[in-house]
Design a protein around this motif. Structure first.
Motif, PDB file in Angstrom:
ATOM      1  N   ARG A 390       0.703  -1.220   0.097  1.00  0.00           N
ATOM      2  CA  ARG A 390       0.098   0.076  -0.116  1.00  0.00           C
ATOM      3  C   ARG A 390       0.946   1.240   0.128  1.00  0.00           C
ATOM      4  O   ARG A 390       0.432   2.069  -0.712  1.00  0.00           O
ATOM      5  N   ASP A 395      -1.867   5.295  -6.015  1.00  0.00           N
ATOM      6  CA  ASP A 395      -3.169   4.989  -6.399  1.00  0.00           C
ATOM      7  C   ASP A 395      -3.701   6.379  -7.217  1.00  0.00           C
ATOM      8  O   ASP A 395      -5.036   6.589  -6.909  1.00  0.00           O
ATOM      9  N   ILE A 406      -2.717   3.428   6.675  1.00  0.00           N
ATOM     10  CA  ILE A 406      -2.573   1.808   5.998  1.00  0.00           C
ATOM     11  C   ILE A 406      -2.360   0.843   7.187  1.00  0.00           C
ATOM     12  O   ILE A 406      -3.196  -0.028   7.051  1.00  0.00           O
ATOM     13  N   GLU A 410      -5.160  -2.093   7.256  1.00  0.00           N
ATOM     14  CA  GLU A 410      -4.267  -3.463   6.885  1.00  0.00           C
ATOM     15  C   GLU A 410      -4.433  -4.309   8.044  1.00  0.00           C
ATOM     16  O   GLU A 410      -4.947  -5.560   8.078  1.00  0.00           O
TER      17      GLU A 410
END
Lengths: 433, 99, 268
Positions: A390, A395, A406, A410
């Motif tokens: 990530r 993105d 993140i 996660e």
């Protein structure tokens, strides 16, 4: 009068170092090895840290049968498709006095045993010790071998007879036996041209690489390793016995799985198997440690379960060499003072407690359990690699999320409870900090 | 699961890379009668030398010749008396070269 | 004197010395063949029954002392090493052995070694000593009066021998299992006499030393109109297989015929 002063059972690193010390102290010592030559039964996960040899063989690096000096040390955390590597290298480790080295144990152990013989120890190969002799007081007084007329008496027996140590078990020095304290090491030695190895692993000359891997053992708790010899590489796994026995993939299938991983395949591709091998490892650290001394007997090396399997530190041969050396010193001392009872041999435990042998084990007492725990094995690799993914994934047009966000996302996605993460973090800090 | 990109060698070829100085008597004895009613059979999957082979009549066939002498089998076995484990006579058994 | 010949060779399964002369054996993997071990066991049995002194002999470098130490530990009375580099030709080895065995009543040898030797040493030793030979024994019966033995012949036949005089005997590995040396035997300090032969041969004779490699043979292209026919011709598939030939010739012509056959098959 006993036949000899000391019988050392097993000519591995522990036994040979004990014999070197005793022979140099002028003691009559017989070193008994069940293989046709020292090292013929021995196998390991690849790196020996011979610093302790400075005390026995000055400038050992000039003569030891070393394959490569480890100048690059990596720890890899992987899932089936991802891998996160912490890669360290130091050129200082490629020059005297060196740090870690790769070697073939049949070469290294035979070399060390040669030093014992040169010091005056008597080496008897191809002879299996099948039991202990006891005197009227129940003190160990010698050994029984599988040869005709095979009894030999001594003031002290040092059992360096490896992970299965039947001598230690016969003497009742081990507590309740538990398969969960052991892992199975399996390994393939693969032949590749030296220049191909140099290129794939980014090293030159006799510089070498050791990669330790977590998250590569399927449903079995354990770890993996790859390291370089001069013109072979070794790839293998360490597998927790009860977990291995409770699933369906055989050890060699698990190795094949590791070799097929996208991060590993380019390193091992085309390597021809030169030797497939396996060995048990006493991996539970201080919690499985047997009583290290009895009346007339000392345990050293794997027989004493002195193997450090603490994740980022995986050591065994150095613990064997050191414990053997200290056992030799303690036995010589006991014989001098004519007291080879457990009290007379107390110098052994004292030496181990005063040095890294037991200090490291005590400090890292929580580490083996933590490293082989289900969360570290099966959840954290996914967690760590996804966080990395990530972080490094772009993105656009989405803006970059913060690292904290993140991690939180996660953690939730992988299914790790905050409480467990904190607990394991604290355990890790206590062990490694 | 991940598929291997190149063919793995047969187990016979794999075990053939190690050297064994085989003694004429077995150092490990497996009591097939005890194994006959064992349903878990940990030895079959765990033995790195693949020495335990299930037979069609529900028994276990054991070969001692290409044994690494590691001890895995007696450690994972949960049937009292099924495996009698010893080291081979001195000088015999596995001989490693490049481990 | 009861003599025993022990050849120090590399016991690893992979062929040594591919592409050249024999490699120096790796000391850690070196030893003697099962046949040589059986030879030593028969010598021990003969001595235990009829008395005598067992002299174990090897021809090789200092590292070969290991096999003599083992022989002494197992019960041999004396050990002699003729100092030569590894890989001396059979004839030279046999002459060396014969020098030591000048007084021997029986000389025991193994009938093969690990390194695909020719197995010719026992015959050369017998010739050098000018005594009888009984080679390739598959069963032996040692008695005070003499030795009874069964010898392997071609075609699965056996020859029963009664050995009474001086003889060189070579035995198969399966005939006897060498007794295990007692622990005291291994702890005793071995004494090994080293004989340095006057005439030194330092390099192996290349013709003697190479591993067996059949010579390539030239074949005419097979006849036949289709590929299948040509393969049939080439492989002689479906044809009646000729099982050797029997010829009656006087000895010189017979020897010549044998040589020409060996040449044709690529052995020499």
């Amino acid at each position: 009068m006993p036949d000899v002063d000391v019988i050392v059972v097993g000519a591995g690193p522990a036994g040979s170092c004990a014999a070197i010390v005793l022979a140099r102290a002028g003691k009559k010592v017989v070193l008994i090895e069940r293989g046709p030559f020292p090292g013929s039964k021995n196998m390991y996960g690849g790196v020996v840290y011979p610093r302790i040899l400075d005390q026995l063989i000055p400038e050992w690096w000039l003569e030891a049968p070393i394959q490569r000096w480890v100048t690059r040390r990596s720890t890899m955390i992987m899932t089936d498709t991802k891998a996160l590597t912490i890669d360290f290298r130091s050129q200082a480790w490629g020059a005297p006095p060196y740090n870690g080295a790769t070697a073939y144990r049949p070469d290294f152990d035979a070399w060390l045993a040669d030093h014992a013989v040169a010091a005056g120890a008597e080496l008897i190969c191809s002879t299996t010790v099948t039991g202990l002799l006891h005197d009227a007081n129940g003190h160990v007084s010698g050994v029984v071998t599988d040869r005709p007329d095979g009894e030999l008496t001594a003031s002290v027996v040092i059992a360096c007879d490896g992970v299965n140590s039947f001598l230690a078990k016969q003497e009742g020095l081990y507590g309740e036996f538990d398969a969960a304290n052991y892992t199975l090491g399996v390994k393939e030695t693969l032949a590749l041209p030296k220049d191909v190895i140099d290129e794939r692993f980014g090293v030159r000359g006799t510089d070498g690489v050791d990669i330790e891997i977590i998250g590569c053992t399927g449903g079995v708790n354990g770890g993996g390793f790859i390291y370089t010899n001069l013109d072979t590489i070794a790839v293998g796994l360490v597998l927790k016995l009860p977990k291995l026995a409770a699933q369906k993939q055989r050890p060699e299938q698990l190795i094949a799985r590791l070799k097929a991983h996208p991060a590993i395949a380019p390193l091992v591709e085309g390597g021809e198997i030169k030797e497939y091998s396996a060995h048990l490892i006493p991996e539970a650290g201080i919690s499985m440690l047997p009583t290290l001394a009895g009346n007339g007997i000392l345990l050293a090396g794997d027989a004493a379960a002195l193997c450090l399997a603490a994740g980022i530190w995986l050591e065994g041969v150095n613990f064997a060499m050191a414990s053997g050396m200290y056992a030799g010193q303690a036995a010589a001392e006991a014989i001098r003072s004519k007291d080879t009872s457990v009290a007379g041999l107390a110098g052994y435990q004292r030496r181990l407690e005063a040095t890294f042998v037991l200090k490291d084990h005590r400090k890292l007492r929580r580490a083996p359990e933590l490293v082989l725990s289900d969360r570290v094995q099966h959840l954290y690799p996914e967690f760590a690699t996804s966080v990395a993914e990530r972080m490094f994934r772009v993105d656009n047009p989405e803006p970059k999320p913060g690292v904290r966000k993140i991690v939180a996302q996660e953690r939730k996605r992988v299914g790790i409870r905050r409480r467990d993460l904190a607990k394991d973090g604290l355990a890790g800090l206590r062990s490694f900090g | 699961m991940i598929e291997s990109p190149w063919p793995e060698i047969s187990f016979e070829d794999r075990i053939g890379t190690a050297s064994f100085n085989v003694h004429h008597t077995a150092h490990i004895v497996v009591d097939g009668k005890v194994c006959a009613d064992c349903s878990t059979r940990e030895c079959i999957v765990a033995c790195p030398a693949n020495l335990f082979v299930p037979t069609s009549d529900g028994g276990i066939l054991f070969n001692y010749e290409q044994c690494f002498e590691c001890g895995t089998c007696y450690m994972v076995c949960n049937r009292e008396g099924a495996i009698t484990w010893n080291y081979p006579e001195g000088g015999y058994g596995v001989v490693f070269k490049r481990t | 004197m009861i003599g025993v010949c022990l050849k120090w060779v590399d016991r690893r399964p992979e062929p040594a010395g591919v592409g050249g002369g024999p490699d120096q054996p790796d000391e850690r993997f070196a030893g003697v063949s099962a046949a040589d071990q059986a030879a030593l066991e028969w010598a021990l049995r003969q001595r235990d029954l009829a008395g005598g002194e067992i002299v174990a002999v090897t021809v090789g470098p200092a590292a070969a002392d290991a096999v003599l130490r083992d022989a002494l530990a197992a019960g041999a009375d004396r050990a002699v090493r003729v100092d030569r580099p590894f890989g001396a030709p059979s004839r030279t080895v046999a002459d060396d052995l014969a020098t030591v065995f000048a007084e021997a009543t029986t000389v025991w040898c193994g009938d093969y070694s690990f390194d695909r030797g020719t197995g010719s040493v026992p015959a050369f030793v017998a010739a050098a000593l000018g005594i009888g030979q009984a080679l390739g024994l598959v069963a032996i019966d040692v008695d005070v009066a003499g030795i009874g033995a069964l010898r392997r012949l071609d075609g699965g036949r056996r020859e029963r021998l009664a050995i009474t005089g001086r003889a060189v005997l070579s035995v198969e590995g399966g005939t006897a299992l060498l007794r295990r040396a007692p622990l005291r035997g291994l702890l005793a300090k071995p004494v090994i006499d080293v004989v340095v032969p006057a005439q030194r041969i330092d390099a192996a004779h290349p013709a003697d030393a190479r591993p067996f490699r059949p010579r390539p043979r030239a074949f005419a292209p097979p006849a036949g109109s289709t590929a299948l026919d040509r393969i049939r011709t080439l492989t002689a598939a479906g044809a009646t297989v000729a099982h050797g030939e029997t010829v009656t010739l006087d000895p010189p012509a017979a020897a010549e015929r044998i040589l020409s056959a060996l040449r044709e098959w690529g052995y020499i």
